[in-house]
Design an enzyme around this catalytic site. Structure first.
Site, PDB file in Angstrom:
ATOM      1  N   SER A  73       0.819  -1.212   0.000  1.00 23.65           N
ATOM      2  CA  SER A  73       0.000   0.000   0.000  1.00 23.65           C
ATOM      3  C   SER A  73       0.853   1.261   0.000  1.00 23.65           C
ATOM      4  O   SER A  73       1.989   1.273   0.477  1.00 23.65           O
ATOM      5  CB  SER A  73      -0.920   0.013   1.231  1.00 23.65           C
ATOM      6  OG  SER A  73      -1.702  -1.148   1.284  1.00 23.65           O
TER       7      SER A  73
HETATM    8  N1  SAH Z   1      -1.328  -3.867   3.541  1.00 21.34           N
HETATM    9  C1  SAH Z   1      -0.706  -4.635   2.508  1.00 21.34           C
HETATM   10  C2  SAH Z   1      -1.565  -4.550   1.277  1.00 21.34           C
HETATM   11  C3  SAH Z   1      -1.411  -5.694   0.379  1.00 21.34           C
HETATM   12  S1  SAH Z   1      -2.527  -5.710  -0.994  1.00 21.34           S
HETATM   13  C4  SAH Z   1       0.693  -4.085   2.251  1.00 21.34           C
HETATM   14  O1  SAH Z   1       0.914  -2.911   2.552  1.00 21.34           O
HETATM   15  O2  SAH Z   1       1.537  -4.796   1.733  1.00 21.34           O
HETATM   16  C5  SAH Z   1      -3.879  -6.618  -0.330  1.00 21.34           C
HETATM   17  C6  SAH Z   1      -3.616  -8.021   0.115  1.00 21.34           C
HETATM   18  O3  SAH Z   1      -4.880  -8.589   0.445  1.00 21.34           O
HETATM   19  C7  SAH Z   1      -2.993  -8.932  -0.932  1.00 21.34           C
HETATM   20  O4  SAH Z   1      -1.841  -9.513  -0.417  1.00 21.34           O
HETATM   21  C8  SAH Z   1      -4.089  -9.971  -1.194  1.00 21.34           C
HETATM   22  O5  SAH Z   1      -3.569 -11.264  -1.462  1.00 21.34           O
HETATM   23  C9  SAH Z   1      -4.832  -9.958   0.119  1.00 21.34           C
HETATM   24  N2  SAH Z   1      -6.198 -10.479   0.043  1.00 21.34           N
HETATM   25  C10 SAH Z   1      -7.117 -10.302  -0.938  1.00 21.34           C
HETATM   26  N3  SAH Z   1      -8.251 -10.948  -0.630  1.00 21.34           N
HETATM   27  C11 SAH Z   1      -8.043 -11.553   0.574  1.00 21.34           C
HETATM   28  C12 SAH Z   1      -8.814 -12.381   1.418  1.00 21.34           C
HETATM   29  N4  SAH Z   1     -10.078 -12.723   1.115  1.00 21.34           N
HETATM   30  N5  SAH Z   1      -8.288 -12.818   2.569  1.00 21.34           N
HETATM   31  C13 SAH Z   1      -7.014 -12.498   2.913  1.00 21.34           C
HETATM   32  N6  SAH Z   1      -6.228 -11.724   2.162  1.00 21.34           N
HETATM   33  C14 SAH Z   1      -6.727 -11.254   1.000  1.00 21.34           C
END
Ligand code: SAH
Length: 223
Positions: A73
């Site tokens: 993010s």
């Molecule tokens: N806060 C994280 C954002 C990652 S992007 C950072 O700063 O790195 C969002 C993440 O949500 C991804 O890794 C994706 O795989 C995960 N995601 C999407 N749907 C999901 C679900 N149903 N359960 C768990 N994780 C999920």
């Protein structure tokens, strides 16, 4: 020599303290006001959460790819969501849906009692776990599962932060919010809004914060 176990936490070149300070100033300029959140962002080395080929861009205020079609993010969004989550007072138990790189997890870990973080893509979860250990963030528990279902065994939570966008807010997450608890969540498809929900005795209060763009919340898990 810089190996996985001996990552350079302080950073060099484009990841130097001066580059980091510029990002901090930018957060203030964009309206972040909670000093605890900003100090936490100042102290977390974002470059260790990003592949080496891109790590020179770690302190730009932008989302960056982390593999598997996912992104770390944008620092401003991390700051904003964390600030909003903490606005009503200290939080003891926080659920994070979407561990991703673990960067938001690390920011949270220094500001709340305990973080329960859920990720559906196993290799991402494993990498994140490694980074959090490196930062000695021992108040984090990881789970490989579909976070749309929450983590009922560990609920209720007094804070929930969702870092991927569902079309609609999952009922399970609302159910796992304690009375007085808060959830910050992006909602929508092409057009997304960031919302803060507060659970009260009477029901749920929902407030729109701003337009955002997150990767979608998907169901099922990947090994
Ligand atoms: N806060 C994280 C954002 C990652 S992007 C950072 O700063 O790195 C969002 C993440 O949500 C991804 O890794 C994706 O795989 C995960 N995601 C999407 N749907 C999901 C679900 N149903 N359960 C768990 N994780 C999920």
């Amino acid at each position: 020599m810089v190996g996985a176990g001996s990552m350079n936490l302080s950073g060099i070149g484009m990841t130097s303290q001066r580059t980091r300070d510029r990002l901090i100033q930018r957060l203030y300029d964009q309206g972040i006001t909670d000093h605890r959140v900003v100090d936490q962002i100042r102290s977390i080395p974002r470059h260790i959460f990003i592949d080496e080929a891109l790590s020179h861009r770690a302190y730009e205020d932008t989302a960056l790819p982390i593999g598997h079609g996912q992104t770390i993010s944008q620092p401003f969004i991390v700051a904003r969501m964390t600030e909003v989550l903490l606005a009503s007072g200290p939080l003891e138990r926080v659920l994070e849906v979407g561990t991703g790189s673990g960067y938001q997890t690390a920011v949270l870990a220094g500001l709340v009692g305990k973080v329960f973080t859920v990720e559906r893509i196993l290799p991402l979860q494993q990498k994140a776990r490694q980074k959090l250990r490196l930062l000695k963030a021992f108040n984090v528990r990881f789970r490989h599962s579909d976070g749309g279902m929450g983590w009922s065994e560990e609920g209720p939570f007094d804070g929930i932060i969702v870092t991927a966008a569902p079309e609609n807010i999952p009922e399970e997450l609302i159910d796992q919010l304690a009375i007085g608890g808060r959830m910050v969540i992006p909602v929508g498809g092409r057009e997304q809004g960031l919302y803060i929900l507060t659970r009260t005795e009477a029901g749920v209060e929902k407030q729109f914060l701003e337009a955002v763009r997150f990767v979608p919340l998907l169901s099922g898990v990947i090994r």
